[in-house]
Write a protein that holds these residues in place. Structure first.
Motif, PDB file in Angstrom:
ATOM      1  N   ASN A  41       2.131   6.442   9.332  1.00  0.00           N
ATOM      2  CA  ASN A  41       3.233   6.876  10.142  1.00  0.00           C
ATOM      3  C   ASN A  41       3.247   5.535  11.312  1.00  0.00           C
ATOM      4  OD1 ASN A  41       3.353   7.893  13.336  1.00  0.00           O
ATOM      5  ND2 ASN A  41       4.412   9.368  12.184  1.00  0.00           N
ATOM      6  N   ASP A  99       5.873   8.480  16.638  1.00  0.00           N
ATOM      7  CA  ASP A  99       5.471   9.280  17.594  1.00  0.00           C
ATOM      8  C   ASP A  99       3.998   9.271  17.910  1.00  0.00           C
ATOM      9  OD1 ASP A  99       7.971  10.567  18.427  1.00  0.00           O
ATOM     10  OD2 ASP A  99       7.706  11.795  16.531  1.00  0.00           O
ATOM     11  N   LYS A 129       9.484  15.094  23.735  1.00  0.00           N
ATOM     12  CA  LYS A 129      10.404  14.025  23.179  1.00  0.00           C
ATOM     13  C   LYS A 129      12.008  14.876  23.062  1.00  0.00           C
ATOM     14  CE  LYS A 129      10.464  13.490  17.932  1.00  0.00           C
ATOM     15  NZ  LYS A 129       9.797  13.641  16.745  1.00  0.00           N
ATOM     16  N   VAL A 183       0.751  -1.081   0.094  1.00  0.00           N
ATOM     17  CA  VAL A 183      -0.069   0.008  -0.051  1.00  0.00           C
ATOM     18  C   VAL A 183       0.912   1.271   0.053  1.00  0.00           C
ATOM     19  CG1 VAL A 183      -1.616   1.492   1.693  1.00  0.00           C
ATOM     20  CG2 VAL A 183      -2.023  -1.064   1.255  1.00  0.00           C
ATOM     21  N   THR A 192       0.587  10.363   6.084  1.00  0.00           N
ATOM     22  CA  THR A 192      -0.622  10.090   6.756  1.00  0.00           C
ATOM     23  C   THR A 192      -0.471   9.343   8.138  1.00  0.00           C
ATOM     24  OG1 THR A 192      -0.822   8.064   5.869  1.00  0.00           O
ATOM     25  CG2 THR A 192      -1.609   9.708   4.538  1.00  0.00           C
ATOM     26  N   CYS A 235       2.785   2.545  10.140  1.00  0.00           N
ATOM     27  CA  CYS A 235       3.393   1.450   9.463  1.00  0.00           C
ATOM     28  C   CYS A 235       4.828   1.739   8.999  1.00  0.00           C
ATOM     29  CB  CYS A 235       2.455   0.928   8.356  1.00  0.00           C
ATOM     30  SG  CYS A 235       0.755   0.480   8.963  1.00  0.00           S
ATOM     31  N   GLN A 236       5.401   2.531   9.343  1.00  0.00           N
ATOM     32  CA  GLN A 236       6.472   3.011   8.547  1.00  0.00           C
ATOM     33  C   GLN A 236       7.699   2.015   9.169  1.00  0.00           C
ATOM     34  OE1 GLN A 236       8.683   6.505  10.626  1.00  0.00           O
ATOM     35  NE2 GLN A 236       7.073   6.931  11.504  1.00  0.00           N
ATOM     36  N   ASP A 238      13.427  15.520  13.501  1.00  0.00           N
ATOM     37  CA  ASP A 238      13.959  14.259  13.907  1.00  0.00           C
ATOM     38  C   ASP A 238      13.315  13.529  14.521  1.00  0.00           C
ATOM     39  OD1 ASP A 238      16.253  12.857  13.407  1.00  0.00           O
ATOM     40  OD2 ASP A 238      17.542  14.083  14.632  1.00  0.00           O
ATOM     41  N   PHE A 239      13.686  12.314  14.375  1.00  0.00           N
ATOM     42  CA  PHE A 239      13.153  11.372  15.490  1.00  0.00           C
ATOM     43  C   PHE A 239      13.192  11.341  16.833  1.00  0.00           C
ATOM     44  CE2 PHE A 239      12.927   9.746  10.824  1.00  0.00           C
ATOM     45  CZ  PHE A 239      11.595   9.138  10.651  1.00  0.00           C
ATOM     46  N   VAL A 260      -4.561  -0.722   7.423  1.00  0.00           N
ATOM     47  CA  VAL A 260      -5.239  -0.078   8.504  1.00  0.00           C
ATOM     48  C   VAL A 260      -6.238   0.964   7.995  1.00  0.00           C
ATOM     49  CG1 VAL A 260      -4.460   1.810  10.005  1.00  0.00           C
ATOM     50  CG2 VAL A 260      -2.993  -0.118   9.849  1.00  0.00           C
ATOM     51  N   ALA A 292       0.395   5.291   0.631  1.00  0.00           N
ATOM     52  CA  ALA A 292      -0.319   6.775   1.045  1.00  0.00           C
ATOM     53  C   ALA A 292       0.418   7.877   0.659  1.00  0.00           C
ATOM     54  CB  ALA A 292      -0.642   6.538   2.669  1.00  0.00           C
ATOM     55  N   GLY A 293       0.990   8.676   1.601  1.00  0.00           N
ATOM     56  CA  GLY A 293       1.894   9.708   1.390  1.00  0.00           C
ATOM     57  C   GLY A 293       3.073   9.381   0.525  1.00  0.00           C
ATOM     58  N   GLY A 294       3.550   8.413   0.746  1.00  0.00           N
ATOM     59  CA  GLY A 294       4.920   7.932   0.157  1.00  0.00           C
ATOM     60  C   GLY A 294       6.033   8.609   0.756  1.00  0.00           C
ATOM     61  N   THR A 295       6.010   9.208   1.955  1.00  0.00           N
ATOM     62  CA  THR A 295       7.129   9.967   2.412  1.00  0.00           C
ATOM     63  C   THR A 295       8.212   8.733   3.136  1.00  0.00           C
ATOM     64  OG1 THR A 295       5.946  10.108   4.416  1.00  0.00           O
ATOM     65  CG2 THR A 295       5.894  12.135   3.083  1.00  0.00           C
ATOM     66  N   ASP A 296       7.609   7.535   3.433  1.00  0.00           N
ATOM     67  CA  ASP A 296       8.618   6.609   3.719  1.00  0.00           C
ATOM     68  C   ASP A 296       9.023   5.760   2.783  1.00  0.00           C
ATOM     69  OD1 ASP A 296      10.200   5.283   5.642  1.00  0.00           O
ATOM     70  OD2 ASP A 296       8.729   3.860   6.063  1.00  0.00           O
ATOM     71  N   LEU A 297       7.701   5.018   2.002  1.00  0.00           N
ATOM     72  CA  LEU A 297       8.007   3.781   1.433  1.00  0.00           C
ATOM     73  C   LEU A 297       8.765   4.291  -0.142  1.00  0.00           C
ATOM     74  CD1 LEU A 297       7.138   1.038   0.670  1.00  0.00           C
ATOM     75  CD2 LEU A 297       5.121   1.950  -0.484  1.00  0.00           C
TER      76      LEU A 297
HETATM   77  C1  FAD Z   1      12.889  13.454   7.182  1.00  0.00           C
HETATM   78  C2  FAD Z   1      11.802  12.570   8.101  1.00  0.00           C
HETATM   79  C3  FAD Z   1      11.586  13.117   9.490  1.00  0.00           C
HETATM   80  C4  FAD Z   1      10.838  12.180  10.066  1.00  0.00           C
HETATM   81  N1  FAD Z   1      10.267  12.427  11.444  1.00  0.00           N
HETATM   82  C5  FAD Z   1       9.387  11.987  12.331  1.00  0.00           C
HETATM   83  C6  FAD Z   1       9.503  11.761  13.423  1.00  0.00           C
HETATM   84  O1  FAD Z   1       9.843  12.707  14.157  1.00  0.00           O
HETATM   85  N2  FAD Z   1       8.244  11.157  13.950  1.00  0.00           N
HETATM   86  C7  FAD Z   1       7.481  10.205  13.453  1.00  0.00           C
HETATM   87  O2  FAD Z   1       6.602   9.635  14.000  1.00  0.00           O
HETATM   88  N3  FAD Z   1       7.855  10.018  12.119  1.00  0.00           N
HETATM   89  C8  FAD Z   1       8.747  10.628  11.209  1.00  0.00           C
HETATM   90  N4  FAD Z   1       8.905  10.677  10.125  1.00  0.00           N
HETATM   91  C9  FAD Z   1       8.281   9.552   9.444  1.00  0.00           C
HETATM   92  C10 FAD Z   1       7.055   9.804   8.865  1.00  0.00           C
HETATM   93  O3  FAD Z   1       6.112  10.410   9.676  1.00  0.00           O
HETATM   94  C11 FAD Z   1       6.291   8.747   7.808  1.00  0.00           C
HETATM   95  O4  FAD Z   1       7.362   8.738   6.723  1.00  0.00           O
HETATM   96  C12 FAD Z   1       5.048   8.964   7.290  1.00  0.00           C
HETATM   97  O5  FAD Z   1       4.002   9.335   8.618  1.00  0.00           O
HETATM   98  C13 FAD Z   1       4.750   8.042   6.642  1.00  0.00           C
HETATM   99  O6  FAD Z   1       3.395   8.002   6.194  1.00  0.00           O
HETATM  100  P1  FAD Z   1       2.928   7.968   4.545  1.00  0.00           P
HETATM  101  O7  FAD Z   1       1.531   8.301   4.568  1.00  0.00           O
HETATM  102  O8  FAD Z   1       3.952   8.792   3.726  1.00  0.00           O
HETATM  103  O9  FAD Z   1       3.431   6.553   4.409  1.00  0.00           O
HETATM  104  P2  FAD Z   1       4.072   5.872   3.230  1.00  0.00           P
HETATM  105  O10 FAD Z   1       5.287   6.209   2.842  1.00  0.00           O
HETATM  106  O11 FAD Z   1       3.017   5.775   1.804  1.00  0.00           O
HETATM  107  O12 FAD Z   1       3.907   4.433   3.646  1.00  0.00           O
HETATM  108  C14 FAD Z   1       4.652   3.746   4.671  1.00  0.00           C
HETATM  109  C15 FAD Z   1       4.586   2.570   4.973  1.00  0.00           C
HETATM  110  O13 FAD Z   1       3.218   2.150   5.571  1.00  0.00           O
HETATM  111  C16 FAD Z   1       2.452   1.532   4.771  1.00  0.00           C
HETATM  112  N5  FAD Z   1       1.083   1.922   4.860  1.00  0.00           N
HETATM  113  C17 FAD Z   1       0.807   3.169   4.649  1.00  0.00           C
HETATM  114  N6  FAD Z   1      -0.366   3.201   4.700  1.00  0.00           N
HETATM  115  C18 FAD Z   1      -0.985   2.397   5.122  1.00  0.00           C
HETATM  116  C19 FAD Z   1      -2.371   1.747   5.632  1.00  0.00           C
HETATM  117  N7  FAD Z   1      -3.321   2.500   5.546  1.00  0.00           N
HETATM  118  N8  FAD Z   1      -2.418   0.279   5.999  1.00  0.00           N
HETATM  119  C20 FAD Z   1      -1.261  -0.425   5.816  1.00  0.00           C
HETATM  120  N9  FAD Z   1      -0.108  -0.117   5.557  1.00  0.00           N
HETATM  121  C21 FAD Z   1      -0.042   1.294   5.288  1.00  0.00           C
HETATM  122  C22 FAD Z   1       3.324   1.461   3.452  1.00  0.00           C
HETATM  123  O14 FAD Z   1       3.017  -0.030   2.744  1.00  0.00           O
HETATM  124  C23 FAD Z   1       4.561   1.726   3.876  1.00  0.00           C
HETATM  125  O15 FAD Z   1       5.244   0.283   4.058  1.00  0.00           O
HETATM  126  C24 FAD Z   1       9.798  11.307   9.436  1.00  0.00           C
HETATM  127  C25 FAD Z   1      10.164  10.826   8.004  1.00  0.00           C
HETATM  128  C26 FAD Z   1      10.926  11.640   7.193  1.00  0.00           C
HETATM  129  C27 FAD Z   1      11.266  11.450   5.847  1.00  0.00           C
END
Ligand code: FAD
Ligand code: SF4
Length: 333
Positions: A115, A170, A230, A28, A111, A117-118, A238-239, A212, A30-35
């Motif tokens: 967050n 977080d 934190k 899946v 999203t 599932c990251q 930062d994490f 989720v 969502a925002g793609g910020t981690d994946l």
């Molecule tokens: C520079 C940087 C700093 C950060 N600092 C923090 C921080 O301080 N604290 C913190 O908590 N996080 C931090 N993050 C992490 C950030 O919060 C996550 O990257 C973000 O929340 C992921 O959400 P996304 O929608 O972009 O997920 P995606 O990148 O789209 O997906 C991330 C993962 O979750 C899975 N996924 C997504 N949605 C679902 C769903 N609905 N059901 C099942 N699986 C799903 C995807 O398959 C993938 O494996 C940071 C990230 C970056 C790049």
């Protein structure tokens, strides 16, 4: 990056069917910020052949309170959680945690489902394929954990079995302090897990065909005080090195509801139950706060380079509880 197919799911049912059809080879997005970073660095041992975009599924981004329960859809952005007046008023520990995540730009894309599932931030796990090859550790199905002998300064000090990577979310820490739950849908229907129970020693409890759908948190007793603190190295982005989320209600001078949850100390959010027990039915004062902070690390077994986290957790817990003491004193004036 390896090439992959990209499909838009318009409903949760379509998403689950696609996950089933491509069992274990679809992810899946969502925002793609981690994946996207994870795919670019070729961290996963089995890269997905299909990404299923869930952002077009309607009504999955709502934030509302119904029957004294907070309900947030999986697609709600972290910035929306941080900015919601409802959450700020009644569930401030969650809005403080959301505000502490990453940068404004990332919070606008990230999203809550993503967050939770990251992938973990362990630097051995995240070692990019291009620079010397990915490290096949326990979490990737290998037979080693280089963090045990290597640089483990940000790793777990409690609760780890084979993998010492800490939960990076977080949101999960604040949600645990709120007795929150995570809603999931899959081929067998819907199920709900507690926020802490969502995490396993090697990842999370999602089956490969599950998604989720959102989070829920029960309404709190009136006049409950909440705090999220934190410690991170680069404040604006930062994490957590460690964090603490506290929720306390004081009635007739004693604590009648106490939740203390620690972040970045274990592969899952940790309820500091020994500390909670010390405060329950006691007044919140400097003496009880110090005792509760000391008890928060009773289970700690630090690795070679992260003993400092023990003192840090005590300090952060003490600060979070002290901030509640001042809040309750201000309210009483
Ligand atoms: C520079 C940087 C700093 C950060 N600092 C923090 C921080 O301080 N604290 C913190 O908590 N996080 C931090 N993050 C992490 C950030 O919060 C996550 O990257 C973000 O929340 C992921 O959400 P996304 O929608 O972009 O997920 P995606 O990148 O789209 O997906 C991330 C993962 O979750 C899975 N996924 C997504 N949605 C679902 C769903 N609905 N059901 C099942 N699986 C799903 C995807 O398959 C993938 O494996 C940071 C990230 C970056 C790049
Ligand atoms: S701590 Fe976990 S993720 Fe990191 S190297 Fe060890 S097994 Fe892998």
């Amino acid at each position: 990056m390896r090439s992959f197919k990209h499909l838009n799911a318009k409903t949760l049912e379509t998403c689950v069917t696609l996950l089933q059809t491509h069992h274990g080879l679809a992810k899946v997005i969502a925002g793609g910020t981690d994946l996207l970073g994870v795919l670019k660095s070729r961290i996963l041992p089995e890269p997905p052949e299909l990404l299923i975009n869930i952002k077009e599924i309607p009504n999955l981004d709502t934030i509302k309170e119904e029957n004294r329960t907070l309900k947030i859809g999986a697609l709600a952005r972290i910035s929306e959680i941080a900015g919601s007046s409802l959450i700020r008023k009644n569930y401030s520990v969650l809005s403080e945690a959301a505000k502490s995540v990453a940068t404004p730009v990332i919070r606008d894309m990230a999203t809550v489902g993503g967050n939770l599932c990251q992938e973990v931030r362990c630097w051995f796990y995240r070692y990019p394929h291009e620079i010397g090859g990915r490290i096949l550790c326990h979490r990737k199905g290998g037979s080693q954990c280089p963090a045990i002998e290597g640089d483990n300064r940000y790793h777990a000090i409690m609760g780890a079995k084979k993998c010492f990577a800490v939960v990076p979310s977080d949101i999960a820490v604040a949600l645990t302090a709120l007795d929150g739950e995570i809603n999931i849908i899959g081929p067998k229907g819907e199920r709900t897990l507690s926020a802490a129970g969502f995490y396993t020693p090697m990842g999370n409890a999602l089956d490969p065909d599950e998604v989720v759908t959102g989070i829920v948190a029960p309404g709190l007793p009136e006049k409950t005080s909440q705090s999220f603190i934190k410690f991170s190295l680069r404040k604006p982005v930062d994490f957590a090195v460690v964090s603490a989320a506290c929720v306390i209600k004081i009635e007739g001078n004693v604590c009648t509801h106490v939740r203390i949850c620690l972040g970045a100390v274990a592969p899952f959010p940790v309820r500091a139950k020994a500390s909670e027990k010390i405060l329950l039915a006691k007044p919140l004062n400097e003496e009880t706060i110090r005792a509760a902070a000391d008890a928060s690390v009773a289970e700690a077994k630090p690795l070679s380079m992260n003993t400092y986290k023990v003192e840090l957790i005590k300090t952060i817990t003490q600060r979070a509880l002290s901030s509640l003491l001042y809040k309750t004193k201000e309210e009483a004036v």
